[in-house]
Design a protein around this motif. Structure first.
Motif, PDB file in Angstrom:
ATOM      1  N   THR A 350       0.845  -1.205   0.000  1.00 58.19           N
ATOM      2  CA  THR A 350       0.000   0.000   0.000  1.00 58.19           C
ATOM      3  C   THR A 350       0.875   1.248   0.000  1.00 58.19           C
ATOM      4  OG1 THR A 350      -0.118  -0.212   2.384  1.00 58.19           O
ATOM      5  CG2 THR A 350      -2.009  -1.005   1.130  1.00 58.19           C
ATOM      6  N   ASP A 351       2.149   1.053   0.307  1.00 58.01           N
ATOM      7  CA  ASP A 351       3.063   2.202   0.345  1.00 58.01           C
ATOM      8  C   ASP A 351       3.903   2.261  -0.936  1.00 58.01           C
ATOM      9  OD1 ASP A 351       2.119   2.415   2.895  1.00 58.01           O
ATOM     10  OD2 ASP A 351       3.900   1.506   3.822  1.00 58.01           O
ATOM     11  N   GLU A 390       2.900   6.829   2.347  1.00 58.52           N
ATOM     12  CA  GLU A 390       2.168   5.779   3.067  1.00 58.52           C
ATOM     13  C   GLU A 390       0.690   5.758   2.737  1.00 58.52           C
ATOM     14  OE1 GLU A 390       3.379   6.094   7.158  1.00 58.52           O
ATOM     15  OE2 GLU A 390       5.447   5.579   6.577  1.00 58.52           O
ATOM     16  N   LYS A 391       0.174   4.555   2.656  1.00 60.16           N
ATOM     17  CA  LYS A 391      -1.255   4.317   2.429  1.00 60.16           C
ATOM     18  C   LYS A 391      -1.803   5.220   1.314  1.00 60.16           C
ATOM     19  CE  LYS A 391      -2.037   1.733   6.373  1.00 60.16           C
ATOM     20  NZ  LYS A 391      -0.638   1.663   6.745  1.00 60.16           N
ATOM     21  N   LEU A 394      -4.317   1.658  -3.566  1.00 64.41           N
ATOM     22  CA  LEU A 394      -4.171   0.214  -3.741  1.00 64.41           C
ATOM     23  C   LEU A 394      -3.685  -0.123  -5.142  1.00 64.41           C
ATOM     24  CD1 LEU A 394      -7.383  -1.313  -2.076  1.00 64.41           C
ATOM     25  CD2 LEU A 394      -5.010  -1.606  -1.335  1.00 64.41           C
TER      26      LEU A 394
END
Ligand code: K7E
Ligand code: CUA
Length: 653
Positions: A350-351, A390-391, A394
């Motif tokens: 996800t990162d 980060e995050k 997807l």
């Protein structure tokens, strides 16, 4: 466990996506397109677009030329596939372009176009594009917008991490996605691990002519080399390749190639290898690969079969290759305009992972290694890691950059483009794409000087974006205005084939160089005629050569008698026109190939096998003048044993 969770995440997102597309997106534009946005893409009738975009035709095998911001398509350039529209891959002059060590191949799967550069800036001389299936690299001349060279890449299979150019177009680089036995041999697939190799090919490009030669191939461990990008500025001299399947699985890769927490980005110092090769390093290995060259003077292509290639074992060249651990099955591998940041888009992460070139060099100089793989040093993740976004979304795939220190990453699963800041790694904006975006392009993206006005996303799924046309749809692209803090969707346009990637450039750099005609005086084709008085018909046994010309609005000759069933008839047609945009076409009834579309000053040849006795017409296919419909002729075909003399005429002559 982590894998399992991600797997579920994938499913959920995929379901969401399917239902979103399936139920129909009604506007999907963050508020309907307003008048202001419409004006942004409006190019008034007769006006020109500001940018050229060269969009990959994917499994059409071709390259498409679009204008931005209008999204209008100007040309389909045939590259790896036969193209009946103009006879490419059918005419005698062009069929050698599609020759390979496997023989004539009528089709290709093109992926990544990249424009030539000088000092890190797009110079607009050539565009290169890779063929994934039967590994090849093509060069398209941006004066004529025609494919002028195709080189096959031996020891490669799934030529995917290609065709990216270094900042002075020293090399166009081609890396293999599928590792294979090198040399190819009969062996058990189960013995893959440790035995298969991944060839990374460095194809030298002549500074003046653009002519390509494979300078060397690095025979890397048997991973999958997915994408690549050159260093630039401070990192010029390096090339970076993402890998997946560092597990070296040979079956059910969707599970077995997702085991390792981190795969690698391979950092290749090609200057070190260049030096090594210059001093006689590497070995010449027998190989068979075609090198096809098109000449604008003879208007003809030739195909030469090469017999050997120089291969280099990376573990024998100290300082040549390092592995940068990168989570998790990374796809895109993108380098920031200043050459400092190397972005690895882990498909299952996800990162987004960003490595620092400066830190990488530091770690190398201090020999801070974390083991090795097949003799290639592995660097320590923490020593080279610049930061992570980060995050962010997807399924990250690809990243491009603007001129203000921002990066834009596509997310396939969450179907969006995310804008983030280099250095602080903060997410600035996100906008949906329709649907499931693959690559994205910012004009000048793969260079030191990207632009900051437009970005377009190339999507894998179209669903409801356009009027329905049955189950098979063209892919959809979306153009965004990126001049402000937030991205704004301003246009939807369909693309042709699968638009894996596109290279875009300011129109001013190339439009002044575009050729309008081929000079008849410079036509060196063996079978050209320079005027109507040279037109003639010659018989050599059962071969008949018709030296024909076209000019508005007739063929010379237009009546031919003395052809017999069983003959092999060559139409060598020269277009005598010397005006811009006056092609003539040539089509013969029952011809087992395509028409010829012949540009002013050009010669093209088509073969026809007369099968039936009678009088058979041919005609011009291109509406060239008010009397285009009059541009026709007849061929009389007599029985094989007939003694009708060969004769030809035009009018009363
Ligand atoms: Cu379509 Cu570059 Cu071939 Cu990613 S690749 S999406
Ligand atoms: Cu020539 Cu129509």
């Amino acid at each position: 466990m982590k894998i399992l969770k991600l797997g579920i995440g994938f499913l959920t997102a995929a379901t969401l996506l399917a239902s979103c597309g399936g139920s129909g997106n009604k506007n999907g534009t963050d508020g309907a397109l307003n008048k202001n946005n419409a004006e942004k893409v409006y190019v008034a009738p007769g006006e020109h677009d500001e940018y050229y975009a060269f969009i990959s035709g994917g499994y059409s095998g071709n390259l498409l030329v679009y204008g931005l911001p209008s999204g209008r398509m100007f040309k389909e350039i045939p590259v790896f596939s036969q193209f009946p529209t103009n006879g490419y891959g059918y005419s005698e002059e062009t069929t050698p372009m599609l020759n390979t060590s496997y023989g004539f191949i009528p089709w290709g799967d093109s992926h990544h176009p990249d424009i030539s550069q000088t000092e890190g800036v797009l110079d607009g001389r050539w565009v290169f594009i890779n063929e994934n299936n039967t590994p090849r690299i093509a060069r398209i001349d941006l004066e004529t917008f025609e494919t002028v060279e195709i080189i096959e890449v031996p020891n490669s299979a799934g030529n995917h991490s290609s065709s990216f150019v270094t900042e002075n177009t020293e090399y166009v680089v081609a890396g293999t996605r599928f590792s294979v036995p090198v040399p190819q041999r009969d062996m058990s697939i189960k013995d893959y691990k440790g035995e298969f190799k991944g060839a990374l090919s460095f194809i030298g490009v002549d500074k003046e002519t653009g002519s390509m030669e494979i300078d060397f191939q690095l025979l890397m461990p048997g991973f999958n080399y997915d994408l690549s990008h050159p260093g630039r500025g401070k990192s010029h001299g390096w090339f970076f390749f993402t890998t997946y399947n560092t597990e070296e699985a040979n079956s059910l890769l969707e599970v077995n190639a997702s085991q390792n927490d981190k795969d690698f980005i391979a950092a290749v110092n090609w200057k070190v290898i260049e030096e090594y090769v210059k001093n006689g390093g590497g070995t010449m290995m027998p190989a068979e690969y075609a090198h096809n060259v098109y000449d604008h003077h003879t208007h003809s292509a030739t195909s030469t079969m090469k017999k050997e290639v120089r291969v280099v074992n990376p573990s024998e060249v100290p300082g040549a290759v390092y592995f940068l651990p990168t989570p998790k099955s990374p796809h895109g591998c993108d380098v920031s305009p200043d050459g400092e940041y190397i972005v690895g888009n882990g498909k299952l992460s996800t990162d987004l992972t960003v490595h620092s070139f400066t830190k990488m060099i530091d770690a190398i100089e201090n020999k801070k290694f974390d083991g090795e793989a097949y003799g290639i040093p592995i660097l320590n993740f923490d020593d080279i890691h610049a930061g992570s976004v980060e995050k962010a979304g997807l399924g990250p795939l690809h990243t491009e950059f603007d001129d203000k220190g921002n990066a834009y990453t596509t997310f396939f699963i969450s179907s969006e483009v995310v804008k983030w800041k280099l250095g602080t790694w903060e997410v600035i904006d996100r906008k949906p794409t329709y649907y499931s975006v693959g690559h994205l392009t910012i004009p000048g993206g793969n260079s030191r000087e990207p632009t900051g006005k437009y970005m377009f996303a190339m999507n894998k799924i179209t669903k409801d974006r356009y009027l329905p046309v049955g189950p098979e749809l063209e892919h959809s692209a979306q153009l965004y205005d990126i001049s402000g803090e937030k991205m704004e969707l301003i246009l939807d346009f369909p693309t042709h084939g699968e638009p894996h990637y596109a290279a875009a450039i300011k129109a001013d750099v190339i439009k002044g160089n575009a050729k309008q005609i081929y000079e008849l005086d410079e036509n060196k084709h063996n079978h050209a005629v320079k005027s109507e008085k040279d037109t003639r018909v010659e018989r050599k046994g059962n071969e008949v050569h018709i030296y024909m010309s076209t000019i508005r609005s007739h063929f010379s000759p237009d009546n031919i008698e003395g052809i017999k069933v069983g003959d092999k008839v060559f139409f060598h047609v020269t277009n005598l026109e010397q005006d811009f945009d006056v092609p003539h076409g040539f089509a013969m009834i029952g011809q087992n190939s395509a028409e010829l579309l012949i540009m002013p000053g050009q010669t093209r040849t088509s073969i026809w096998y007369p099968k039936k006795v009678g009088v058979w017409p041919f005609y011009c296919t291109d509406f060239c003048s008010a009397l285009h419909q009059e541009m026709q002729g007849y061929i009389r075909v007599s029985p094989t044993d007939s003694d009708i003399e060969l004769s030809w005429s035009l009018g009363d002559d």
